[in-house]
Design a protein around this motif. Structure first.
Motif, PDB file in Angstrom:
ATOM      1  N   ILE A  62      17.394  68.284  30.889  1.00 16.21           N
ATOM      2  CA  ILE A  62      18.554  68.468  30.012  1.00 16.21           C
ATOM      3  C   ILE A  62      18.907  69.947  29.928  1.00 16.21           C
ATOM      4  O   ILE A  62      20.079  70.326  30.026  1.00 16.21           O
ATOM      5  CB  ILE A  62      18.272  67.880  28.615  1.00 16.21           C
ATOM      6  CG1 ILE A  62      18.150  66.353  28.696  1.00 16.21           C
ATOM      7  CG2 ILE A  62      19.357  68.298  27.625  1.00 16.21           C
ATOM      8  CD1 ILE A  62      17.521  65.707  27.470  1.00 16.21           C
ATOM      9  N   VAL A 103      21.357  62.832  28.624  1.00 11.65           N
ATOM     10  CA  VAL A 103      20.052  62.439  28.079  1.00 11.65           C
ATOM     11  C   VAL A 103      19.555  61.173  28.768  1.00 11.65           C
ATOM     12  O   VAL A 103      18.390  61.089  29.162  1.00 11.65           O
ATOM     13  CB  VAL A 103      20.116  62.267  26.543  1.00 11.65           C
ATOM     14  CG1 VAL A 103      18.844  61.614  26.012  1.00 11.65           C
ATOM     15  CG2 VAL A 103      20.347  63.617  25.871  1.00 11.65           C
ATOM     16  N   ASP A 106      21.937  52.867  19.769  1.00 14.81           N
ATOM     17  CA  ASP A 106      20.721  53.608  19.477  1.00 14.81           C
ATOM     18  C   ASP A 106      19.495  52.767  19.787  1.00 14.81           C
ATOM     19  O   ASP A 106      19.474  51.568  19.550  1.00 14.81           O
ATOM     20  CB  ASP A 106      20.680  54.023  18.004  1.00 14.81           C
ATOM     21  CG  ASP A 106      19.768  55.209  17.764  1.00 14.81           C
ATOM     22  OD1 ASP A 106      19.347  55.840  18.755  1.00 14.81           O
ATOM     23  OD2 ASP A 106      19.490  55.506  16.599  1.00 14.81           O
ATOM     24  N   SER A 147      20.401  62.670  21.609  1.00 13.05           N
ATOM     25  CA  SER A 147      21.723  62.972  22.173  1.00 13.05           C
ATOM     26  C   SER A 147      22.534  63.859  21.237  1.00 13.05           C
ATOM     27  O   SER A 147      23.171  64.819  21.674  1.00 13.05           O
ATOM     28  CB  SER A 147      22.493  61.680  22.458  1.00 13.05           C
ATOM     29  OG  SER A 147      21.825  60.912  23.425  1.00 13.05           O
ATOM     30  N   ALA A 197      23.782  67.625  21.965  1.00 13.42           N
ATOM     31  CA  ALA A 197      25.206  67.954  21.870  1.00 13.42           C
ATOM     32  C   ALA A 197      25.420  69.135  20.927  1.00 13.42           C
ATOM     33  O   ALA A 197      26.220  70.045  21.217  1.00 13.42           O
ATOM     34  CB  ALA A 197      25.998  66.741  21.393  1.00 13.42           C
ATOM     35  N   PHE A 220      17.247  57.623  20.869  1.00 12.11           N
ATOM     36  CA  PHE A 220      18.191  58.059  21.886  1.00 12.11           C
ATOM     37  C   PHE A 220      19.386  58.788  21.274  1.00 12.11           C
ATOM     38  O   PHE A 220      19.740  59.882  21.700  1.00 12.11           O
ATOM     39  CB  PHE A 220      18.650  56.844  22.695  1.00 12.11           C
ATOM     40  CG  PHE A 220      19.781  57.125  23.638  1.00 12.11           C
ATOM     41  CD1 PHE A 220      19.580  57.919  24.751  1.00 12.11           C
ATOM     42  CD2 PHE A 220      21.032  56.588  23.424  1.00 12.11           C
ATOM     43  CE1 PHE A 220      20.627  58.187  25.638  1.00 12.11           C
ATOM     44  CE2 PHE A 220      22.079  56.839  24.300  1.00 12.11           C
ATOM     45  CZ  PHE A 220      21.869  57.642  25.401  1.00 12.11           C
ATOM     46  N   LEU A 221      20.007  58.193  20.256  1.00  6.62           N
ATOM     47  CA  LEU A 221      21.177  58.830  19.660  1.00  6.62           C
ATOM     48  C   LEU A 221      20.815  60.102  18.916  1.00  6.62           C
ATOM     49  O   LEU A 221      21.590  61.060  18.914  1.00  6.62           O
ATOM     50  CB  LEU A 221      21.930  57.857  18.744  1.00  6.62           C
ATOM     51  CG  LEU A 221      22.686  56.735  19.465  1.00  6.62           C
ATOM     52  CD1 LEU A 221      23.442  55.873  18.461  1.00  6.62           C
ATOM     53  CD2 LEU A 221      23.633  57.264  20.528  1.00  6.62           C
ATOM     54  N   ALA A 254      26.799  64.130  26.355  1.00 10.22           N
ATOM     55  CA  ALA A 254      25.404  64.393  25.975  1.00 10.22           C
ATOM     56  C   ALA A 254      24.560  63.138  26.160  1.00 10.22           C
ATOM     57  O   ALA A 254      23.445  63.194  26.672  1.00 10.22           O
ATOM     58  CB  ALA A 254      25.316  64.891  24.537  1.00 10.22           C
ATOM     59  N   GLN A 255      25.099  61.995  25.757  1.00 11.58           N
ATOM     60  CA  GLN A 255      24.364  60.741  25.918  1.00 11.58           C
ATOM     61  C   GLN A 255      24.107  60.450  27.388  1.00 11.58           C
ATOM     62  O   GLN A 255      23.006  60.029  27.763  1.00 11.58           O
ATOM     63  CB  GLN A 255      25.129  59.580  25.275  1.00 11.58           C
ATOM     64  CG  GLN A 255      25.151  59.647  23.773  1.00 11.58           C
ATOM     65  CD  GLN A 255      26.097  58.628  23.153  1.00 11.58           C
ATOM     66  OE1 GLN A 255      26.969  58.075  23.831  1.00 11.58           O
ATOM     67  NE2 GLN A 255      25.951  58.408  21.861  1.00 11.58           N
TER      68      GLN A 255
END
Length: 90
Positions: free
Chosen positions: A53, A8, A33, A76, A80, A72-73, A4-5
C-alpha cells in the motif's frame, strides 16, 4: 469500491497469495466491510500488505496504526485519510 479500497484489496490478496472464502471475497469486491478475523491472513501478511500500500500510494504508514485497524473498511478509510493528508514517503 473507491481507490483506497481497491488498493487495499489488491495488497491483501497479493500478501496472502489467496484471500479467503469466495463469499468473503465477493463481499469485499462489493465494498462491504469484513472483519480481519474472518479473513485468512496473519499479522505478517498484513505487514506485507502495508508495504504494498505504501509503495502504491507513495506514503508512509505507522505499523501500530495499521495493525490497530480491525476490518477492511477501517483499513481502507485509514489509508485514504493518510493519502489525503500527504503522509508521503521521504
Amino acid at each position: 469500491m473507491n481507490d483506497a479500497q481497491a488498493i487495499v484489496l489488491k495488497a491483501l490478496q497479493e500478501a496472502t497469495g489467496q484471500m479467503t472464502e469466495p463469499e468473503t471475497l465477493a463481499a469485499l469486491e462489493r465494498g462491504e466491510d469484513v472483519s480481519f478475523e474472518n479473513m485468512v491472513f496473519d499479522s505478517l501478511d498484513r505487514f506485507e500488505a502495508m508495504m504494498m500500500i505504501e509503495e502504491a500510494l507513495d506514503i508512509e504508514l505507522d505499523d501500530d496504526e495499521v495493525m490497530a485497524q480491525r476490518s477492511f473498511l477501517a483499513l481502507s478509510a485509514f489509508v485514504a485519510q493518510k493519502a489525503a493528508t500527504g503522509a508521503h514517503a521521504g
